[in-house]
Design a protein around this motif. Structure first.
Motif, short mmCIF file in Angstrom:
data_model
loop_
_atom_site.label_atom_id
_atom_site.label_comp_id
_atom_site.label_asym_id
_atom_site.label_seq_id
_atom_site.Cartn_x
_atom_site.Cartn_y
_atom_site.Cartn_z
N GLN A 114 -4.24 4.85 2.27
CA GLN A 114 -3.27 4.14 1.45
C GLN A 114 -4.04 3.29 0.45
O GLN A 114 -5.14 2.82 0.74
CB GLN A 114 -2.40 3.22 2.30
CG GLN A 114 -1.43 3.93 3.19
CD GLN A 114 -0.55 2.94 3.91
OE1 GLN A 114 -1.04 1.98 4.50
NE2 GLN A 114 0.74 3.16 3.85
N TYR A 115 -3.43 3.09 -0.70
CA TYR A 115 -4.07 2.32 -1.76
C TYR A 115 -3.13 1.20 -2.19
O TYR A 115 -1.93 1.36 -2.21
CB TYR A 115 -4.36 3.22 -2.96
CG TYR A 115 -5.29 4.35 -2.61
CD1 TYR A 115 -6.66 4.21 -2.76
CD2 TYR A 115 -4.79 5.55 -2.11
CE1 TYR A 115 -7.52 5.23 -2.42
CE2 TYR A 115 -5.65 6.59 -1.77
CZ TYR A 115 -7.01 6.43 -1.93
OH TYR A 115 -7.86 7.44 -1.59
N GLU A 116 -3.74 0.05 -2.54
CA GLU A 116 -2.96 -1.06 -3.06
C GLU A 116 -3.74 -1.72 -4.18
O GLU A 116 -4.96 -1.64 -4.25
CB GLU A 116 -2.59 -2.06 -1.98
CG GLU A 116 -3.74 -2.87 -1.45
CD GLU A 116 -3.29 -3.90 -0.43
OE1 GLU A 116 -2.21 -4.48 -0.58
OE2 GLU A 116 -4.06 -4.13 0.52
N PRO A 120 0.83 -1.21 0.00
CA PRO A 120 0.00 0.00 0.00
C PRO A 120 0.86 1.26 0.00
O PRO A 120 1.90 1.30 0.66
CB PRO A 120 -0.80 -0.10 1.30
CG PRO A 120 -0.63 -1.48 1.79
CD PRO A 120 0.64 -2.00 1.21
N LEU A 121 0.41 2.27 -0.73
CA LEU A 121 1.10 3.56 -0.77
C LEU A 121 0.11 4.69 -0.54
O LEU A 121 -1.04 4.62 -0.97
CB LEU A 121 1.77 3.78 -2.13
CG LEU A 121 2.90 2.83 -2.52
CD1 LEU A 121 3.38 3.14 -3.93
CD2 LEU A 121 4.05 2.90 -1.55
N SER A 122 0.57 5.73 0.13
CA SER A 122 -0.24 6.93 0.33
C SER A 122 -0.16 7.79 -0.93
O SER A 122 0.68 7.57 -1.80
CB SER A 122 0.29 7.72 1.53
OG SER A 122 1.57 8.26 1.22
N ARG A 140 -3.97 4.21 7.45
CA ARG A 140 -2.90 4.03 8.42
C ARG A 140 -3.41 4.48 9.78
O ARG A 140 -4.46 5.11 9.89
CB ARG A 140 -1.69 4.88 8.03
CG ARG A 140 -1.03 4.43 6.77
CD ARG A 140 0.29 5.10 6.49
NE ARG A 140 0.40 6.49 6.92
CZ ARG A 140 1.19 7.38 6.35
NH1 ARG A 140 1.95 7.03 5.33
NH2 ARG A 140 1.26 8.61 6.78
N GLU A 189 3.28 9.23 -1.27
CA GLU A 189 4.26 8.28 -1.82
C GLU A 189 4.03 8.07 -3.32
O GLU A 189 4.98 7.92 -4.08
CB GLU A 189 4.15 6.94 -1.09
CG GLU A 189 4.62 7.00 0.35
CD GLU A 189 4.26 5.75 1.14
OE1 GLU A 189 5.17 5.24 1.82
OE2 GLU A 189 3.10 5.31 1.08
N ARG A 247 -8.59 0.43 -0.64
CA ARG A 247 -8.26 1.62 0.15
C ARG A 247 -8.22 1.21 1.61
O ARG A 247 -9.13 0.55 2.10
CB ARG A 247 -9.33 2.69 -0.07
CG ARG A 247 -9.07 3.97 0.64
CD ARG A 247 -10.23 4.93 0.32
NE ARG A 247 -9.95 6.27 0.73
CZ ARG A 247 -10.29 6.78 1.91
NH1 ARG A 247 -10.91 6.02 2.80
NH2 ARG A 247 -10.01 8.02 2.21
#
Length: 103
Positions: free
Chosen positions: A77-79, A35-37, A71, A40, A68
């Motif tokens: 965060q999405y992956e 996962p990234l914000s 944190r 990021e 979605r």
């Protein structure tokens, strides 16, 4: 990448437009495997601003292509959702999320 698929076709099959921003976002999240914000993602998707990334991420999450999560500090965060459901461990010091290797 031998198992890389056609993100443009995946977007179309989900009923989502294959814009350059959506394609870039989907390709990055498929590749990084965590996962990234949005912050990021701005680093990994040069040329796409925060608002564009947020709109694209929310559209892809609504289409079922991204997951979605939140944190502990409330940052979304999405992956990539093209993998089976799994859990993440989160470092209580730095907040970095890692996929659990047990499940």
């Amino acid at each position: 990448m031998g198992n890389h698929h056609d993100c443009k076709e995946e977007l179309r099959q989900a009923g989502s437009r294959a814009t350059p921003g959506r394609l870039a976002l989907l390709e990055v999240l498929e590749r990084v495997r965590r996962p990234l914000s949005i912050g990021e993602l701005e680093v990994k998707c040069p040329g796409l601003n925060e608002a564009t990334l947020y709109r694209a991420a929310e559209a892809l999450a609504s289409a079922g292509l991204l997951r979605r999560g939140m944190r502990q500090d409330g940052v979304a965060q999405y992956e990539y959702a093209g993998r089976p459901h799994h859990h993440h461990m989160v470092c209580s010091d730095c907040g970095v999320s890692m996929q659990c290797r047990v499940c």
